[in-house]
Design a protein around this motif. Sequence first.
Motif, PDB file in Angstrom:
ATOM      1  N   GLU A  44       0.813  -1.212   0.000  1.00 36.37           N
ATOM      2  CA  GLU A  44       0.000   0.000   0.000  1.00 36.37           C
ATOM      3  C   GLU A  44       0.848   1.264   0.000  1.00 36.37           C
ATOM      4  O   GLU A  44       0.408   2.303  -0.509  1.00 36.37           O
ATOM      5  CB  GLU A  44      -0.926  -0.011   1.226  1.00 36.37           C
ATOM      6  CG  GLU A  44      -1.931  -1.140   1.227  1.00 36.37           C
ATOM      7  CD  GLU A  44      -2.789  -1.130   2.475  1.00 36.37           C
ATOM      8  OE1 GLU A  44      -3.672  -1.997   2.579  1.00 36.37           O
ATOM      9  OE2 GLU A  44      -2.573  -0.270   3.350  1.00 36.37           O
ATOM     10  N   ILE A  45       2.014   1.235   0.593  1.00 38.39           N
ATOM     11  CA  ILE A  45       2.855   2.442   0.687  1.00 38.39           C
ATOM     12  C   ILE A  45       4.210   2.184   0.057  1.00 38.39           C
ATOM     13  O   ILE A  45       5.255   2.534   0.604  1.00 38.39           O
ATOM     14  CB  ILE A  45       3.009   2.894   2.153  1.00 38.39           C
ATOM     15  CG1 ILE A  45       3.436   1.719   3.031  1.00 38.39           C
ATOM     16  CG2 ILE A  45       1.743   3.517   2.677  1.00 38.39           C
ATOM     17  CD1 ILE A  45       3.751   2.147   4.443  1.00 38.39           C
ATOM     18  N   SER A  46       4.196   1.569  -1.105  1.00 37.66           N
ATOM     19  CA  SER A  46       5.425   1.284  -1.833  1.00 37.66           C
ATOM     20  C   SER A  46       5.352   1.948  -3.202  1.00 37.66           C
ATOM     21  O   SER A  46       4.312   1.924  -3.863  1.00 37.66           O
ATOM     22  CB  SER A  46       5.619  -0.224  -1.977  1.00 37.66           C
ATOM     23  OG  SER A  46       6.828  -0.515  -2.655  1.00 37.66           O
ATOM     24  N   GLY A  47       6.445   2.558  -3.616  1.00 38.71           N
ATOM     25  CA  GLY A  47       6.500   3.219  -4.917  1.00 38.71           C
ATOM     26  C   GLY A  47       7.904   3.156  -5.497  1.00 38.71           C
ATOM     27  O   GLY A  47       8.847   2.686  -4.849  1.00 38.71           O
ATOM     28  N   ARG A  48       8.062   3.652  -6.705  1.00 36.96           N
ATOM     29  CA  ARG A  48       9.355   3.620  -7.385  1.00 36.96           C
ATOM     30  C   ARG A  48      10.336   4.563  -6.690  1.00 36.96           C
ATOM     31  O   ARG A  48      10.086   5.761  -6.589  1.00 36.96           O
ATOM     32  CB  ARG A  48       9.183   4.014  -8.848  1.00 36.96           C
ATOM     33  CG  ARG A  48       8.408   2.996  -9.672  1.00 36.96           C
ATOM     34  CD  ARG A  48       8.142   3.514 -11.074  1.00 36.96           C
ATOM     35  NE  ARG A  48       9.376   3.837 -11.764  1.00 36.96           N
ATOM     36  CZ  ARG A  48      10.123   2.961 -12.451  1.00 36.96           C
ATOM     37  NH1 ARG A  48       9.737   1.697 -12.509  1.00 36.96           N
ATOM     38  NH2 ARG A  48      11.225   3.330 -13.060  1.00 36.96           N
ATOM     39  N   SER A  49      11.438   4.006  -6.218  1.00 33.68           N
ATOM     40  CA  SER A  49      12.409   4.795  -5.469  1.00 33.68           C
ATOM     41  C   SER A  49      13.270   5.620  -6.411  1.00 33.68           C
ATOM     42  O   SER A  49      13.905   5.068  -7.321  1.00 33.68           O
ATOM     43  CB  SER A  49      13.294   3.879  -4.618  1.00 33.68           C
ATOM     44  OG  SER A  49      14.317   4.624  -3.979  1.00 33.68           O
ATOM     45  N   PRO A  50      13.349   6.933  -6.210  1.00 30.23           N
ATOM     46  CA  PRO A  50      14.185   7.762  -7.080  1.00 30.23           C
ATOM     47  C   PRO A  50      15.674   7.627  -6.793  1.00 30.23           C
ATOM     48  O   PRO A  50      16.495   8.144  -7.546  1.00 30.23           O
ATOM     49  CB  PRO A  50      13.694   9.186  -6.768  1.00 30.23           C
ATOM     50  CG  PRO A  50      13.180   9.097  -5.370  1.00 30.23           C
ATOM     51  CD  PRO A  50      12.601   7.727  -5.216  1.00 30.23           C
ATOM     52  N   VAL A  51      16.043   6.948  -5.717  1.00 33.10           N
ATOM     53  CA  VAL A  51      17.454   6.800  -5.355  1.00 33.10           C
ATOM     54  C   VAL A  51      17.913   5.353  -5.462  1.00 33.10           C
ATOM     55  O   VAL A  51      19.020   5.028  -5.029  1.00 33.10           O
ATOM     56  CB  VAL A  51      17.708   7.343  -3.935  1.00 33.10           C
ATOM     57  CG1 VAL A  51      17.410   8.817  -3.862  1.00 33.10           C
ATOM     58  CG2 VAL A  51      16.874   6.582  -2.905  1.00 33.10           C
TER      59      VAL A  51
END
Length: 285
Positions: free
Chosen positions: A122-129
């Motif tokens: 639910e609180i996971s997204g593509r990491s910019p780092v």
Amino acid sequence: MPLLPASLIEPLWVEFAALIGSPARPEFSPAHPWGCHRRRVSDRVVFDHVIAALVHGSGYERIASPGCSDRTIRRRLDDWASAGVGRQLHRLALSAYDQMIGLDLDDLSVDGSITKSPCGGEISGRSPVDRGKQGTKRSVAGDAEGIPLHLIAARANDHDSPLLEPTLAGICDMIGPLPDTPGMHLDRGYDSTKTRDLLEILGYQAHIALKGEPAPIQAGKRWPVERLHAWMNGFGKLRRFTDKRRDVVEFYLYLAATLTVIRRLINRARTQYRWPTRPITRRLR
């Protein structure tokens, strides 16, 4: 070797047990015709396994034991997370710290930290780092000594600036009213007119690093929140989340924050108070 010192675990368990209470359960009967009514696994046993998962970051199948299966850990953890036990524990720890040591609320700081969450959720997204891999961000507010006051979980690709308002909104609920015009120290990621207007409305004195100008961390009073993130990253579960539900992730975050507050409370209190079981810092010969 114990996972954590008894001086940390025992006071935490006492408050934890008081919050969860003693759930109603049927009497065990081995002669029951349906073969049910098995003995319920002790809450303390499951609690110790949850602490092991927090410290090591291992999967529940790896930390399960003959007396406590991974399914039991997941079911009990879901119940505790849904009941908001982690947030209540954090509030109690902050109250004890404020009563014995005192929170330094004249200068606050907020910052976010991105960690891995390879299983999504639910609180996971593509990491910019991290090359676009799945990640989770935590936004934490701390006092001038780096004591965590409130935190929220978000996706890794959520910008820090929009997370500032919900992070600050929960501080008064955790510790009560703040002093008049406390300082708020932020990095250049929060440098915007919208953020400055928000801090002015909420009654904070903004100290924000400017974009395009060098601002070493030692230049202001933002370093305590950076140290706080380093403390919390010492827990394996917070470095690599495998749980998908928001309430479970936030339960672990609050549990880690509670242990951080208790550790700082003991370290600060040992020089001001004396008690029979006071932990020592040097070995006995």
